[in-house]
Design a protein around this motif. Structure first.
Motif, short mmCIF file in Angstrom:
data_model
loop_
_atom_site.label_atom_id
_atom_site.label_comp_id
_atom_site.label_asym_id
_atom_site.label_seq_id
_atom_site.Cartn_x
_atom_site.Cartn_y
_atom_site.Cartn_z
N ALA A 76 0.84 -1.20 0.00
CA ALA A 76 0.00 0.00 0.00
C ALA A 76 0.87 1.25 0.00
CB ALA A 76 -0.91 0.00 1.21
N SER A 77 1.95 1.22 0.78
CA SER A 77 2.79 2.40 0.88
C SER A 77 3.57 2.65 -0.40
CB SER A 77 3.79 2.24 2.04
OG SER A 77 3.10 2.25 3.25
N PHE A 78 4.10 1.60 -0.97
CA PHE A 78 4.95 1.78 -2.15
C PHE A 78 4.10 1.91 -3.41
CE2 PHE A 78 8.17 -0.15 -5.20
CZ PHE A 78 8.84 1.04 -5.36
N LEU A 79 3.39 0.84 -3.75
CA LEU A 79 2.61 0.85 -4.99
C LEU A 79 1.39 1.74 -4.86
CD1 LEU A 79 2.73 -3.01 -5.64
CD2 LEU A 79 4.31 -1.26 -6.46
N GLY A 80 0.71 1.64 -3.71
CA GLY A 80 -0.55 2.35 -3.54
C GLY A 80 -0.39 3.86 -3.50
N ILE A 81 0.52 4.36 -2.66
CA ILE A 81 0.65 5.81 -2.52
C ILE A 81 1.25 6.43 -3.79
CG2 ILE A 81 1.77 7.68 -1.25
CD1 ILE A 81 1.53 6.00 1.25
N CYS A 82 2.29 5.79 -4.35
CA CYS A 82 2.86 6.31 -5.60
C CYS A 82 1.77 6.43 -6.66
CB CYS A 82 3.96 5.38 -6.13
SG CYS A 82 5.47 5.49 -5.18
N GLY A 83 0.95 5.40 -6.76
CA GLY A 83 -0.12 5.42 -7.75
C GLY A 83 -1.15 6.48 -7.45
N ALA A 84 -1.51 6.61 -6.17
CA ALA A 84 -2.53 7.59 -5.79
C ALA A 84 -2.06 9.00 -6.13
CB ALA A 84 -2.85 7.47 -4.31
N ILE A 85 -0.77 9.30 -5.86
CA ILE A 85 -0.27 10.64 -6.16
C ILE A 85 -0.14 10.83 -7.67
CG2 ILE A 85 1.71 12.21 -5.92
CD1 ILE A 85 2.15 11.04 -3.13
N TYR A 126 8.20 8.01 2.97
CA TYR A 126 7.04 8.72 2.45
C TYR A 126 7.43 10.01 1.73
CZ TYR A 126 3.93 5.45 4.73
OH TYR A 126 3.27 4.31 5.10
N LEU A 127 8.57 10.60 2.09
CA LEU A 127 9.06 11.73 1.32
C LEU A 127 9.46 11.27 -0.09
CD1 LEU A 127 11.15 13.65 4.01
CD2 LEU A 127 8.93 14.28 3.06
N PHE A 128 10.06 10.06 -0.15
CA PHE A 128 10.40 9.50 -1.46
C PHE A 128 9.14 9.31 -2.32
CE2 PHE A 128 14.32 7.11 0.40
CZ PHE A 128 15.02 8.29 0.41
N THR A 129 8.07 8.78 -1.68
CA THR A 129 6.88 8.45 -2.48
C THR A 129 6.28 9.71 -3.10
OG1 THR A 129 5.43 8.57 -0.54
CG2 THR A 129 6.23 6.39 -1.17
N LEU A 130 6.45 10.85 -2.44
CA LEU A 130 5.93 12.10 -3.01
C LEU A 130 6.63 12.40 -4.34
CD1 LEU A 130 4.11 14.61 -2.42
CD2 LEU A 130 6.16 15.71 -1.54
N VAL A 131 7.96 12.28 -4.32
CA VAL A 131 8.73 12.52 -5.54
C VAL A 131 8.40 11.47 -6.60
CG1 VAL A 131 11.06 12.62 -6.50
CG2 VAL A 131 10.59 13.66 -4.27
N LEU A 132 8.30 10.21 -6.16
CA LEU A 132 8.03 9.13 -7.12
C LEU A 132 6.65 9.29 -7.74
CD1 LEU A 132 9.52 6.05 -5.22
CD2 LEU A 132 10.56 7.44 -7.01
N GLY A 133 5.68 9.69 -6.93
CA GLY A 133 4.32 9.86 -7.44
C GLY A 133 4.27 10.94 -8.51
N TYR A 134 4.84 12.11 -8.20
CA TYR A 134 4.84 13.18 -9.20
C TYR A 134 5.76 12.83 -10.37
CZ TYR A 134 1.88 16.32 -6.51
OH TYR A 134 0.81 16.87 -5.86
N GLY A 135 6.84 12.11 -10.07
CA GLY A 135 7.73 11.65 -11.14
C GLY A 135 7.00 10.74 -12.12
N ALA A 136 6.18 9.84 -11.58
CA ALA A 136 5.42 8.94 -12.46
C ALA A 136 4.37 9.72 -13.25
CB ALA A 136 4.75 7.83 -11.63
N ALA A 137 3.77 10.73 -12.61
CA ALA A 137 2.78 11.55 -13.33
C ALA A 137 3.44 12.24 -14.52
CB ALA A 137 2.18 12.59 -12.38
N ALA A 158 2.06 2.36 -10.99
CA ALA A 158 2.82 3.59 -11.25
C ALA A 158 4.30 3.43 -10.91
CB ALA A 158 2.22 4.75 -10.46
N ALA A 159 4.62 2.89 -9.74
CA ALA A 159 6.02 2.79 -9.33
C ALA A 159 6.84 1.88 -10.24
CB ALA A 159 6.12 2.35 -7.87
N PRO A 160 6.38 0.65 -10.51
CA PRO A 160 7.16 -0.19 -11.45
C PRO A 160 7.26 0.41 -12.85
CG PRO A 160 5.19 -1.35 -10.67
CD PRO A 160 5.33 -0.13 -9.85
N LEU A 161 6.21 1.06 -13.33
CA LEU A 161 6.30 1.68 -14.66
C LEU A 161 7.32 2.81 -14.66
CD1 LEU A 161 2.56 1.81 -15.78
CD2 LEU A 161 4.38 0.42 -16.78
N LEU A 162 7.37 3.55 -13.56
CA LEU A 162 8.38 4.61 -13.45
C LEU A 162 9.78 4.01 -13.47
CD1 LEU A 162 9.12 7.61 -12.93
CD2 LEU A 162 8.99 7.11 -10.49
#
Lengths: 526, 116
Positions: free
Chosen positions: A61-70, A289-300, A318-322
């Motif tokens: 949830a933290s890695f795949l879920g949050i990155c995807g949600a952002i 969780y600071l990383f996931t913020l960057v990863l989420g916007y990075g994936a966007a 989102a995270a694996p595709l990034l």
């Protein structure tokens, strides 16, 4: 759609599994008593245990879920990170040390210290099993999505087979290693996950000139201005705004009631080490969780919302595709292996918690009333592991395609409704009674479950488990805003209406012990 | 040992816990703990929900840009991280300095009483 080279992905993953299994086997040599199996002989130090807590907590949830949600919903996905982190302050300030000082293996040990033992244990074990089950379903949904992406498995049957394989590996982990084995798995996995996410974060930032504002600007150029502003997902209607508050409540109050997190406070020798563990966990989890913020916007920015949603696994990919966008097949293989190991490790931690709760609380203390043959409890725990493993496989197949961070938030809501009120009351309110505990636990659990069953999660909406029927009458996706206050209210109501008072001597003993550490279970020496 | 094999509590210890609990020293210890953690818990929860309500109902305010593309929402969100780290550090230093020595003193006394 297939991403990367399936054979390479799976080779890297398999190498990881073999290495961790060897470590589990080595660690399990001295696994003999119940104390070893459940609490790892209380031999871990705060740093190791804190890393293991982070490993337990940073699930799919933290890695795949949050990155995807952002990546997909922008700013609204950030709430998960904040809620999941701030929640640790409840655990640190109010729960961890006092719990370590008064219990032995499970949450129920603490509750039954001064309340009537059998009914309280039964209730606590029921709530524990429910929380673990929902948490497991979320992890299984994550595993299915991830592997379907890795292997290009798009059909339901193929994904079901994959989930079954994960389940079998997980059962093997827990059966061979016990808690000590799973603690090592959590430690290794936490390090890998944080390092992997860290590398990706630096990479994404490097592509944007190490400028967060530039990264956000690039994300806006792909996804539009809305991705930076709150409200994209939850600001649509009055009901969805209420749902946001409900989610926020569940996130912040759920952590300190999660049974697999509570159990981690017992794998250290003292309350001071329990405190140190939580501090380590807070820093590691916060960093992640600071990383996931960057990863989420990075994936966007680098992958794009439409590509993410079209991939197998949908929002969770989102995270694996990034990773694929950054480092091609190799980075995708590594990151997927880490994500996969994450799921496996969390599932193992949850399974052993559920097994401990059943064997220790229900079998040993309720069914056998304490008269357990030598190693009988461990045997039942092992059987429970197998049963729960099978249930998780079936359940995981049932919830394929569901959003993971969201499913985990349901487990948080149940934990906050059924467990947290009773834990806080019994630690801080001397007059709290058995009836208060039972009303709170069963009332919180039942209301959370009922509201979930009759919510759009299960039926009536496009994303529901059953799309074609509609028996929903509760408008919110997360039940927390109703069931959490209800759990607290029922605990208070049950207590003030009790005709039987609890023994003041035991209440005094519990209070003295919780604040001094007197008589707390020591580390076993061997 | 006050615990049996199943982890349950067995009363009958010789120590008079009620007397200890009502002793001025213990009351002071308990007050020290609670007067630190309770206000802090209330404070961080209020701050968290203030943030949540702003993110939920004050979209325009939260969307105001401050530095480049970084808006107030992001700054407040990141400051939740900062306060979490700060409270953690503060509590640990308080517990190490004030709570642990007192707890150890009680523990030694209790162990002595149990041996007697």
């Amino acid at each position: 759609m297939t991403v990367g080279d399936p054979i390479l992905n799976i080779s890297i993953f398999a190498a990881f599994v073999v290495v961790t299994l060897i470590i589990v086997l080595r660690a399990s040599r001295s696994n003999k008593t119940a104390n070893d199996f459940y609490a790892a002989g209380r031999s871990f130090n705060g740093g190791q245990n804190g890393t293991a807590i982070a490993g337990d907590y940073l699930s799919a949830a933290s890695f795949l879920g949050i990155c995807g949600a952002i990546a997909v919903n922008g700013y609204d996905g950030f709430l998960y990170s904040i809620g999941f982190l701030v929640a640790w302050l409840v655990a640190l300030l109010l729960v961890a040390e006092l719990l370590r000082n008064t219990g032995k293996f499970t949450m129920a040990d603490v509750l039954s210290f001064r309340l009537k033992e059998r009914p309280v244990r039964l209730a606590a074990a029921t709530a524990t099993l429910a929380v673990c089950f929902f948490y497991l379903l979320a992890q299984m949904a994550g595993a299915g999505g991830l592997v379907s992406l890795l292997l290009g498995v798009n059909d339901r049957v193929g994904q079901s087979v994959v989930i079954a394989v994960v389940g079998v590996i997980m059962i093997a982990y827990v059966l061979i290693g016990g808690m000590k084995g799973t603690t090592w798995v959590q430690i290794i996995k936490a390090v890998l996950l944080i390092a992997g996410a860290g590398v990706m974060t630096v990479w994404v930032l490097a592509l944007n000139g190490f400028n967060l504002s530039a990264l956000l600007g690039n994300a806006v150029s792909v996804a539009g201005e809305g991705i930076l502003n709150p409200g994209a997902q939850y600001g649509v209607t009055g009901t969805s705004r209420l749902d946001f508050i409900s989610l926020a409540l569940a996130l912040v109050l759920g952590t300190a009631g999660l049974p697999h997190v509570l159990m981690r406070f017992y794998t250290v020798p003292t309350a001071k080490e329990a405190r140190r563990s939580v501090v380590w966990a807070i820093w590691l989890i916060g960093l992640f969780y600071l990383f996931t913020l960057v990863l989420g916007y990075g994936a966007a920015y680098l992958v794009g919302k439409d590509t993410i949603l079209a991939a197998p696994g949908g929002v969770n990919s989102a995270a694996p595709l990034l990773a694929f966008e950054l480092g091609g097949s190799i980075l995708l293989g590594i990151i997927s292996a880490v994500a996969f190991a994450t799921i496996l490790a969390v599932v193992a931690g949850l399974t052993i918690t559920a097994a401990t709760s059943f064997a220790h609380d229900v079998y040993a203390n309720v069914i056998k009333k304490g008269a357990v043959p030598p190693n009988g409890e461990v045997k039942v725990a092992r059987i429970t592991v197998v049963v729960i493993g099978l249930l998780a496989i079936i359940g995981g197949i049932g919830v394929q395609g569901q959003n993971i961070a969201f499913l985990v938030a349901l487990a948080f809501a149940i934990a906050a409704s059924a467990n947290l009120p009773t834990i806080l009351y019994s630690l801080f309110w001397r007059k709290f009674t058995t009836r208060g505990a039972l009303w709170s636990m069963y009332g919180g659990l039942a209301s959370a479950l009922i509201l979930i069953i009759f919510s759009p999660v299960i039926s009536g909406a496009e994303t529901s488990m059953f799309k074609d029927v509609d028996f929903s009458w509760f408008p919110l996706n997360n039940p927390g805003i109703v069931s959490i206050p209800l759990g607290f209210l029922l605990g208070w109501l049950g207590t003030i209406t009790s005709s039987v008072k609890e023994d003041p001597r035991i209440a005094a003993e519990m209070e003295v012990r919780s604040l001094t550490g007197h008589g707390a279970e020591k580390a076993s020496s061997h | 040992m006050p615990h049996d094999d199943t982890g349950t509590h067995t009363p009958g210890s010789a120590i008079d816990y009620i007397a200890i609990e009502q002793s001025p020293d213990f009351i002071a210890h308990k007050r020290r703990h609670r007067s630190f953690v309770f206000p802090l818990a209330v404070a961080f929860l209020l701050w968290y929900f203030a943030y949540v309500l702003l993110a939920d109902y004050a979209h325009d305010f939260m969307s105001t840009k401050v530095i480049g593309n970084i808006n107030i929402g992001l700054i407040l969100g990141l400051s939740q991280f900062v306060t979490t780290f700060a409270i953690t550090t503060w509590y640990v230093s308080f517990a190490n300095r004030k709570l642990d020595p007192a707890a150890e003193k009680f523990r030694n006394e209790l162990e002595e009483a149990e041996r007697a």
